[in-house]
Motif scaffolding. Sequence first.
Motif, short mmCIF file in Angstrom:
data_model
loop_
_atom_site.label_atom_id
_atom_site.label_comp_id
_atom_site.label_asym_id
_atom_site.label_seq_id
_atom_site.Cartn_x
_atom_site.Cartn_y
_atom_site.Cartn_z
N LEU A 61 -15.80 -16.94 -18.02
CA LEU A 61 -16.85 -17.13 -18.57
C LEU A 61 -17.90 -16.21 -18.96
CD1 LEU A 61 -17.46 -20.60 -17.91
CD2 LEU A 61 -18.94 -20.22 -15.74
N ARG A 62 -17.55 -15.28 -18.12
CA ARG A 62 -18.21 -14.15 -18.23
C ARG A 62 -18.15 -13.44 -19.23
NH1 ARG A 62 -22.80 -11.14 -15.97
NH2 ARG A 62 -23.07 -9.17 -16.70
N HIS A 63 -16.85 -13.38 -19.81
CA HIS A 63 -17.60 -12.65 -21.68
C HIS A 63 -17.84 -13.52 -22.42
CE1 HIS A 63 -14.69 -11.22 -24.38
NE2 HIS A 63 -14.90 -12.46 -25.47
N ALA A 64 -17.31 -14.72 -22.28
CA ALA A 64 -18.23 -16.38 -23.43
C ALA A 64 -19.06 -15.76 -23.26
CB ALA A 64 -17.31 -17.19 -22.52
N PHE A 65 -20.34 -15.45 -21.77
CA PHE A 65 -21.15 -15.97 -21.60
C PHE A 65 -22.21 -14.78 -22.57
CE2 PHE A 65 -21.48 -18.53 -17.27
CZ PHE A 65 -21.36 -19.68 -17.80
N GLN A 66 -21.55 -13.95 -22.98
CA GLN A 66 -22.37 -12.11 -23.23
C GLN A 66 -22.20 -12.09 -24.93
OE1 GLN A 66 -22.76 -9.20 -21.98
NE2 GLN A 66 -21.97 -9.50 -19.59
N GLY A 96 -27.69 -10.48 -16.88
CA GLY A 96 -27.10 -9.47 -17.66
C GLY A 96 -26.91 -10.41 -18.86
N THR A 97 -25.97 -10.72 -19.80
CA THR A 97 -26.08 -11.67 -20.68
C THR A 97 -26.99 -11.97 -21.45
OG1 THR A 97 -26.13 -14.01 -20.04
CG2 THR A 97 -24.50 -12.73 -19.19
N PRO A 98 -27.02 -11.96 -22.72
CA PRO A 98 -28.04 -12.05 -24.03
C PRO A 98 -28.80 -13.88 -23.77
CG PRO A 98 -26.01 -11.63 -24.66
CD PRO A 98 -25.41 -11.72 -23.78
N VAL A 99 -27.96 -14.56 -23.07
CA VAL A 99 -28.12 -16.66 -22.27
C VAL A 99 -29.64 -16.13 -21.90
CG1 VAL A 99 -28.22 -18.45 -21.65
CG2 VAL A 99 -25.89 -16.57 -22.24
N THR A 100 -30.95 -16.96 -23.06
CA THR A 100 -31.90 -17.11 -22.00
C THR A 100 -32.33 -18.65 -21.80
OG1 THR A 100 -33.15 -16.96 -25.08
CG2 THR A 100 -32.82 -15.01 -23.54
N HIS A 101 -31.99 -19.47 -22.58
CA HIS A 101 -31.97 -20.97 -22.82
C HIS A 101 -30.69 -22.26 -22.09
CE1 HIS A 101 -35.50 -19.34 -24.57
NE2 HIS A 101 -36.07 -20.56 -24.60
#
Length: 261
Positions: A61-66, A96-101
Amino acid sequence: MEKEHYTLVLGAGGNIGGKVARALLQQKAKVGVVGRSRNRLADFEGEAELLEGDFNDDSFLRHAFQKANSLFLTVPDEAFADVSATARRLARLLAGTPVTHIVNISNSIVRKAGQSTRLVALEQELNAHLPQHLLHLRCGNFFENLNWGLHTPYAPDLKLPYISSYEVAYEAASHLLQQGFSGRQVKALLGERDYSMKELAAAAGVTYQQLPYTSGNIHFYQPFNEGNFEVEPRTEKYRTGRDARFTLAYFLEHDLQLSQV
């Protein structure tokens, strides 16, 4: 050079996640689709990035969120056993991921039997723990719920909001791409109007038969039949005529499983 916008869709092998992914692709978006089985994601081969893995696998999941700027969030049933733990885990993995929304699918039944429903309880925990901008779509019952059976323990004249999953997918995809929300927001998606099971069965051409409670379902149906629930209020006039797929008539013609009638 600005990085191309990328939207990650969790649960893309399911009904609503799959429709959200398809709606995004129709708008030429760059999309990653997540599912437990690659076979369930096969319809997106060559159009989206296929990410096969389990929601409960932190490293996956962490890899996917990145990869993502926007996230469509839907969680498996086991995640509701402890919604606070689920929200805290997501906050940790998203840090620390690019997810903002994030667009989160929720339910228009906000309280039942004196308590917040589990999707609303998850909303509250996500609001408390995630720093990202969150939009909770509080949806009416999907028309697809009728495929579980047109005859249920619901009282014949009890009216609840129903909506097409195509319409929910359209709304979710638009918000994921436009990122026009900030902070913590709620939007009600309740369809054109409320329906009773008697009306829905008649529209399908059958006479509704109310089924008796069982020990396994009485806790679900009885609060509805006794009026012990609260529905998210309608906040805007329904906009008709946007897409034929959004209607009950379309569902009855194209998606109702006749074996359930």
